[in-house]
Design a protein around this motif. Structure first.
Motif, PDB file in Angstrom:
ATOM      1  N   TYR A 255       0.806  -1.222   0.000  1.00  0.00           N
ATOM      2  CA  TYR A 255       0.000   0.000   0.000  1.00  0.00           C
ATOM      3  C   TYR A 255       0.837   1.270   0.000  1.00  0.00           C
ATOM      4  CZ  TYR A 255      -3.480  -3.415   1.400  1.00  0.00           C
ATOM      5  OH  TYR A 255      -4.283  -4.502   1.448  1.00  0.00           O
TER       6      TYR A 255
ATOM      7  N   GLY B 257       2.615   2.786  -2.138  1.00  0.00           N
ATOM      8  CA  GLY B 257       2.654   3.662  -3.308  1.00  0.00           C
ATOM      9  C   GLY B 257       3.884   3.457  -4.164  1.00  0.00           C
TER      10      GLY B 257
ATOM     11  N   HIS C  79       0.079   5.865   8.247  1.00  0.00           N
ATOM     12  CA  HIS C  79       0.090   6.573   6.970  1.00  0.00           C
ATOM     13  C   HIS C  79      -1.332   6.981   6.651  1.00  0.00           C
ATOM     14  CE1 HIS C  79       4.197   5.127   6.248  1.00  0.00           C
ATOM     15  NE2 HIS C  79       3.770   3.996   6.759  1.00  0.00           N
TER      16      HIS C  79
ATOM     17  N   ARG D  26      -2.993   6.700   3.095  1.00  0.00           N
ATOM     18  CA  ARG D  26      -3.035   5.452   2.330  1.00  0.00           C
ATOM     19  C   ARG D  26      -4.329   4.689   2.578  1.00  0.00           C
ATOM     20  NH1 ARG D  26       0.245   6.082  -1.649  1.00  0.00           N
ATOM     21  NH2 ARG D  26       2.077   7.235  -0.948  1.00  0.00           N
TER      22      ARG D  26
ATOM     23  N   GLU E 168      -6.156  -1.236  -5.157  1.00  0.00           N
ATOM     24  CA  GLU E 168      -5.362  -0.016  -5.266  1.00  0.00           C
ATOM     25  C   GLU E 168      -5.636   0.686  -6.579  1.00  0.00           C
ATOM     26  OE1 GLU E 168      -0.835   1.217  -4.689  1.00  0.00           O
ATOM     27  OE2 GLU E 168      -1.360  -0.802  -4.030  1.00  0.00           O
TER      28      GLU E 168
END
Lengths: 774, 642
Positions: B545, B547, B633, B636, B642
């Protein structure tokens, strides 16, 4: 010291002891020690009555004294007075203080007299028994200690004392052990080379057929008790114990599939990996074990040495396609080179491993180019490779018989022969895809030159009918040919007429026995042809295994060393007299041929139907030598066809009994190691034992190592000792000349041979027995 | 003794470590042991001599098999036969219970598999040894029953051989090398499986040496040395290529366990750098990371600081007793500092992460009260060097300068260290060692800016985004125990006994605060008993997750957690001692039935769909790791696509 102690103990008990121990034999020493022990115990008991803490201290002190006494005692017995002298610390001092000087000297002298002889087994026994007694004493003391209500203040001290004492005895035992092993070690050729030479080229070891352990990955129901990955072959043979009642099941698992030379359904055997898969075939039956030890002495270890295992049952073709074995060999060569600063790699092969290397060189030339070979390989040490094949591979597939199986003597013969039915044995041998790589090849002339026999005396195969029964024969002629099939060996069953026509009274030589195989066992022969190019007419992948049909690659940087043994007696199989069972009408090939047990000659070169010739007991001399001569000297024509790049080839022969000056001294019995003795001594040259031969080890190490730097002067004095000379000790060179066609060729070869002789000194083996030793 | 111990424990943070009590306890244990052995012997002899045949029969209830006419022999055979039948029955049951056997009908081997064992799981052979280990040529010095024998014979000799030198090289005259093949890592010693069960189950679905390779390596070497001394990464790449070649160009699955995961991580970066991402895409199908400590393990710090930990890196109580009780403290510390591989598992990552998952400090040094130094308990090493001499006094065993207690008292006492600052402490108390570590590993956020070669960072999941080989599939599998039994932090104190020593710091065993999961100076948290939860889950979550910065090529990542389920543990289980067949302990998880099932599903293909391609499995979260990650985070999105 001794007296002091006994005085004290005797005082306690009122019993006499003393001077006896001064002129002691070793065992009476032990006895007095024993009595001393018992006194300690008594003393403890007495101390125990008071049950006071302070009583523990004298006990501990007495104990300590006892142990330190034994220390010096034992040391003197074992190592002479020098050991006692060098002993440090309060132990020796306190003893010396109480004993008078002159007595000490006297004692020491008697001891040193005693210990002039090397320590015997008895000394070990004495030490062990003393040790046992002491341990018992300690246990009892501890028992007492735990009985007392309070912890003694000096528990820590007691602990250290106990530890010291036990440590000391362990040390002593270790020392004795080491003395024994050290003697062995000092005699090891690698050990004696250690100071002068050091490992240079990284080594890849490729063992021969049957030398590699096989693990069971999958098994049928009858092998349900074998645990996952137990060894069915080699190592401790731990898996074999499950088959004691069902040997057929074991055979079934060891075989490949008869028709495909692949894994049989439900069975998977795979080679084990690493050095331990080929060091010992059975416990104590070394194969590579000795060689590894010696290599290690001069600095080899897994970072610069690798033992490459493979499934020795597979045909070379399948090794490539199924296991990508040659790719693996390539990866390991590159890896070793990369790991060792770009040093080129040496190949060290034995028996069939030599044929595999032969194949690999062709494979590498084809797939990687000769440049790769030049850049990556430095030498190939080729020990006892059967470059023209082995006769017994033919008898094995024909009738399942041989004097012994491919490599491992009587042991295997009995296993194969008596335990598993007849045709099962044959189908086992026919299922081994690797065996045809060792079918004898070449011309009859070559073979006869080395055996010194003619075609009549020594055919490869000859046949006679046993008790030809005319009625059977007659009826056979009338019968129509039926299509019948033998399900065990998977061959068409032949009728009598066919067999008679094919075999009766005829004999076959190396040149034409393929014709016989093609008729007698057609299915098998066809299968062989798909994997091996037996006649070697074209340069196909299938002929890469053969030294006769493929020239060496264009890699002049490579060096080849052929090392092999030649026995004095004719005891290697070079041909067979077969009988045909005449009582049966229809038969498959498997049960109708058998070795003629009656065929024996008075000279001893034919025994029970087996014709014997020169060789190393397994591989005939022709096969050991001819390929190497061909590479080295060519066939007498101006260009060496088989070795166009003139790769230097060195041939070294070894005769039993060691170097020539000691050969007749019974050197085999010079060694003290029983295990070596039963394998023919340390100069044995038989097929497997040659891997532990002192001379071979020396030469192999010599090739692989380089002199240590500070040795430059020596090197200059000795000339170029890095190169080994040829060492031709048998009649092989003369035999090789006989294989040539014209006298011109002979002359040329002799010239070439003379040129090869460099006047370099022969490497000396300092520790080898010499005539003066005896 | 026990009462006294308890008394000490209840008295809060007073650092009174009484050496007397320790010695007393050790002594009593030893003599009890010896006494016990003796009693057993005596009873055996007595029983042998006093009881006659009939009594024996009665004693062992052999008579139920007796007819009137039958003899003792028949009885014995009957008993043995029933026993054998029972065993067979058990064996059959165990056989039927094998997950591979069940899956055999549905799945068949597809991707070739390369197995990468963890630290301490590979056997080491002795190629050269000192006198105390003579006659052991090529015997397994680590990883067999002879390991125990050697140890019992001469423990300090054993430790000396097992360690590397202070410079992470082979000690003089000692050469230990990794053993080869599957037998290097199937059992640590007879009966104690490591990879054995996994191998057997993989075999069931069609794996064998042709499509599976176990890559044994010397687990003591630093990752850099593996390359420079053994060309290990070349070797690994060669094996991957060979496996692919042999199996119809099918791409290879790397299955790693424990530190093997760190190695695999290093390898994909090594390969990406040396061979290019295309090579990875062509040759590697995926990476199954079983219990890989990608953020490190706190106990490595305590090991190199003071030689202490709840148990050694992997093998539970066994090693603890073996190593802990017998050696001097200094030798023990030296052993851990001699392992070049250990710093690859120093805890890393931001302190926030560790705090979020474990809520415990990594290491705290307490102010110690000045006590009278008892003269006797100086360590031997200190004695050797404490004679007045040249100014920079060094500990000869550890090869470190001595620290003054007063000095430490002023600087480190009372401070708390996190993953970011722990290197300051290391640099202070062990400067030579720390410099060595830095020459092999670049521990990112630590201390002075490290300008090292690229390869020094490859071990760390924090400092490297995943490579650009978009088809590499990553699966993280790990176990989480119900109880808080994994070491995540330590309470240290300064030794009050010595004024000057290289090992002044030690775990303050007198502190226990149940509310903080602090027992005897050790903070415990969730995890698999060896590796903390954060270390196993966080890197994987971040890949998944985090990125594009951390996973630029969007490699598919799947995470599967296995929660301990005590209800699945039955007393009849053959592996009861190891936690049963559903155990999720650090080593035992390799033989966990669920894990083995999932591994097989990943690397093989269903028989009825021959055209299928290997795919990843769905995520399984048994804990609230997702929520914690979201809190860390906030931007996120976790859990969805995603």
């Amino acid at each position: 010291m001794v007296r002091d102690w006994h005085g004290m103990a005797g005082h306690e008990d009122g019993s006499k002891s003393d001077h006896g121990s001064d002129r002691d034999s070793q065992s009476s020493d032990a006895a007095s020690q024993a009595s001393a022990e018992s006194k300690v115990v008594k003393r403890e008991k007495r101390g125990d009555e008071s049950r006071s803490v302070s009583a523990m201290n004298p006990l501990v002190a007495a104990f300590y004294r006892a142990s330190s006494l034994q220390r010096t005692e034992a040391a003197e017995v074992l190592f002479g007075s020098s050991a006692t002298d060098s002993m440090s610390g309060p132990t020796a001092n306190s003893g010396a203080a109480s004993g008078s000087e002159s007595e000490m000297d006297l004692q020491r002298r008697t001891h040193s007299k005693l210990t002039e002889k090397p320590p015997s087994v008895w000394s070990v026994v004495v030490v062990l028994s003393v040790c046992l007694l002491l341990v018992a004493g300690i246990l009892l003391a501890l028992y007492k200690v735990t009985q007392s209500e309070q912890w003694p203040t000096s528990i820590e001290e007691t602990k250290t004392r106990i530890k010291e004492t036990t440590d000391y005895f362990e040390e002593t035992i270790e020392k004795v052990k080491e003395r024994v092993s050290r003697k062995e070690q000092l005699r090891r050729i690698g050990w004696s080379m250690k100071g002068n030479r050091v490992a240079d080229a990284p080594v890849i070891i490729i063992p021969g057929i049957t030398s590699i352990s096989m693990e069971m990955w999958d098994g049928r129901e009858c092998a349900a008790q074998v645990t996952f990955r137990e060894r069915l072959w080699g190592g401790l043979m731990d898996g074999v114990r499950h088959f004691l009642r069902d040997t057929k099941c074991w055979m079934e698992h060891m075989s490949l599939d008869l028709l495909t030379w692949d894994d049989p359904a439900g069975i998977r055997l795979r080679p084990a990996a690493g050095f331990s898969s080929a060091d010992f075939l059975l416990p104590n039956f070394w194969v590579w074990g000795k060689m590894l030890e010696n290599l290690h002495d001069v600095g080899y270890e897994p970072r610069n040495m690798h033992l490459l295992t493979y499934d020795w049952r597979l045909s070379f073709h399948d090794l490539d396609s199924r296991d990508a074995f040659f790719k693996q060999l390539q990866v390991h060569v590159e890896l070793l080179r990369c790991r060792n600063g770009g040093k080129r790699v040496a190949l060290l092969t034995h028996s069939m491993g030599g044929l595999i290397t032969q194949y690999f060189l062709q494979w590498a030339e084809y797939n990687l180019g000769t440049r790769w070979i030049n850049e990556h390989l430095v030498s190939w040490i080729n020990i006892a490779s059967p470059s023209l094949g082995v006769c017994k591979s033919v008898s094995a597939v024909l009738s399942g018989e041989m004097r012994d199986t491919a490599e491992f003597g009587r042991f295997s013969r009995q296993m194969f022969g008596s335990l598993f039915g007849y045709d099962r044995t044959i189908s086992f041998f026919r299922s081994l895809g690797s065996l045809p790589s060792m079918f004898p090849i070449g011309s009859a002339k070559m073979w006869h030159a080395y055996s010194g026999k003619t075609d009549d005396e020594a055919p490869l195969l000859s046949f006679e009918t046993l008790a030809p029964d005319s009625s059977v024969l007659a009826s056979a002629r009338n019968e129509t040919l039926k299509e019948a099939w033998d399900n065990v060996v998977q061959e068409r069953i032949m009728d009598r007429a066919q067999i008679e026509r094919l075999a009766n009274g005829t004999s076959y030589s190396v040149s034409n026995y393929f014709d016989f195989l093609a008729e007698a066992i057609p299915r098998y022969y066809k299968q062989v042809k798909t994997h091996y190019e037996l006649n070697g007419n074209n340069n196909s992948r299938n002929s890469w295994y053969s030294a006769l049909h493929n020239p060496l690659p264009q890699a002049p940087q490579l060096k080849i060393y052929c090392l092999y043994g030649v026995l004095n007696s004719t005891s290697t199989e070079i041909g067979y007299h077969y009988l045909i069972d005449g009582s049966q009408n229809l038969s498959d090939s498997s049960s109708i041929f058998f070795l003629n047990p009656g065929a024996s000659s008075e000279r001893g070169d034919v025994k029970n139907g087996v014709i014997m010739g020169y060789g190393d007991g397994t591989v005939p001399l022709a096969s050991l030598a001819h390929g190497c001569y061909l590479w080295k000297l060519g066939d007498g024509s101006p260009i060496n066809r088989m070795n166009p790049a003139n790769i230097p080839v060195t041939i070294r022969e070894y005769l039993p009994g060691g170097p020539s000056e000691t050969r007749n001294l019974g050197a085999a019995f010079w060694t003290e190691d029983f295990n070596t003795l039963i394998r023919g001594g340390e100069f044995a040259v038989t097929h497997v034992e040659i891997l532990g031969n002192r001379e071979v080890l020396r030469d192999a190490l010599h090739i692989l190592t380089k002199p240590l730097r500070n040795d430059h002067q020596q090197r200059d004095m000795d000339g170029d000792v890095d190169e080994l000379n040829d060492q031709i000790q048998s009649h092989s060179f003369d035999a090789y000349l006989k294989t040539l066609d014209s006298s011109e060729q002979v002359d040329r070869v002799i010239d070439l041979f003379e040129q090869c002789k460099v006047s370099a000194p022969v490497v000396k083996d300092e520790h080898a027995p010499s005539s003066s030793d005896r | 003794m026990a009462e006294r111990d308890a008394a000490i424990a209840t008295k809060d943070n007073v650092a009174t470590r009484t050496s007397r009590a320790d010695v007393g306890r050790a002594g009593s244990q030893m003599s009890t042991l010896i006494l016990g052995a003796f009693v057993v012997l005596v009873v055996g002899i007595l029983a042998g001599t006093l009881l006659n045949e009939r009594e024996l029969v009665r004693l062992f209830k052999l008579d139920q098999h007796f007819d009137k006419e039958s003899t003792l022999l028949d009885g014995v055979t009957a008993t043995v036969n029933t026993a054998v039948e029972d065993l067979k029955q058990q064996y059959a049951e165990a056989f039927a219970d094998r997950v591979g056997l069940k899956m055999k009908e549905e799945y068949h081997a597809f991707s070739p598999v390369l197995l990468l064992p963890g630290i301490t799981s590979t056997a080491l052979e002795l190629w050269q040894g000192k006198e105390c280990a003579s006659e052991q040529f090529r015997k397994k010095f680590w990883g067999s029953e002879s390991m125990m024998r050697n140890f019992v014979r001469n423990a300090s000799c054993w430790l000396e051989h097992l360690g590397l030198s202070n410079e992470w090289d082979d000690p003089e005259n000692i050469v230990l090398r990794a053993s080869e093949g599957f037998s290097a890592s199937d059992f640590l010693f007879p009966g104690y499986f490591v990879w054995a069960k996994m191998l057997e189950n993989l075999r069931d679905v069609g794996y064998e040496p042709r499509n599976m390779h176990l890559l044994a390596y010397d687990w003591r070497q630093s990752l850099e040395d593996l390359e420079s001394k053994e060309a290990f990464w070349e070797h690994m790449a060669g094996m991957v290529e060979r496996l692919r070649n042999r199996n119809h160009a099918r791409r290879v699955y790397i299955v790693s366990h424990s530190m093997g995961g760190v190695l695999a991580h290093y390898f994909i970066h090594w390969a990406s750098h040396h061979k290019g991402d295309q090579w990875i895409t062509d040759n590697v199908e995926g990476w199954i990371n079983i219990a890989g400590p990608l953020l490190g393990v706190p106990k490595t710090i305590s090991a190199v600081l003071s030689g202490e930990m709840r148990d050694t890196a992997e093998f539970g109580m066994f090693s603890k007793q073996v190593i802990g009780a017998i050696f001097g403290n200094d030798l023990f510390v030296r052993f851990f500092r001699s392992l070049g591989s250990l710093p690859s598992m120093f805890p890393s990552g931001s302190p926030k992460v560790w705090q979020a998952f474990h809520k415990a400090p990594l290491l705290r040094v307490q102010e110690s009260m000045k006590e009278e130094a008892s003269t006797e308990s100086h360590s031997e090493a200190t004695k050797n060097v404490s004679e007045p001499g040249s100014p920079p006094r060094r500990d000869m065993i550890l090869d470190e300068p001595l620290c003054k207690r007063t000095d430490l008292q002023e600087t480190v006492a009372g401070s708390e260290y996190s993953t970011a600052t722990i290197y300051e402490l290391l640099g202070k108390v062990a400067p030579r060692y720390f410099a060595l570590v830095q020459s092999h590993y670049a521990h990112g956020s630590s201390g002075p800016e490290t300008v090292g070669s690229l390869s020094k960072k490859w071990f760390s999941s924090e400092q490297n985004p995943l490579p650009g080989a978009a088809e590499l599939k990553i699966t993280c599998m790990y176990g989480v125990l119900q109880s808080h039994t994994t070491e995540v932090g330590y309470e240290y104190s300064i030794d009050a006994d010595a004024d000057e020593s290289a090992t002044l710091l030690s775990i303050n065993t007198s502190v226990s605060v149940p509310e903080f999961n602090l027992t005897k100076g050790i903070y415990n948290g969730r995890g698999d008993g060896t590796v903390p939860w954060a270390s196993m889950v966080y890197p994987c979550l971040k890949w998944k997750y985090g990125g594009l910065l951390i996973n630029p090529a969007r490699l598919p990542v799947s995470i599967r957690e296995y929660l301990e389920d005590p209800s699945k543990l039955s007393l009849l289980d053959k592996d009861y001692m190891r936690g049963g067949k559903y155990s999720v302990g650090h080593v035992e998880i390799i033989a966990n039935m669920d894990v083995m099932r999932d591994v097989i599903k990943l690397v093989s293909l269903p028989l009825d769909k021959p055209e299928a391609k290997p795919t990843l499995l769905e995520d399984v979260f048994a804990t609230d790791a997702n929520d914690i990650f979201e809190k860390l985070h906030p931007g996120r999105k976790v859990g969805g696509e995603e």
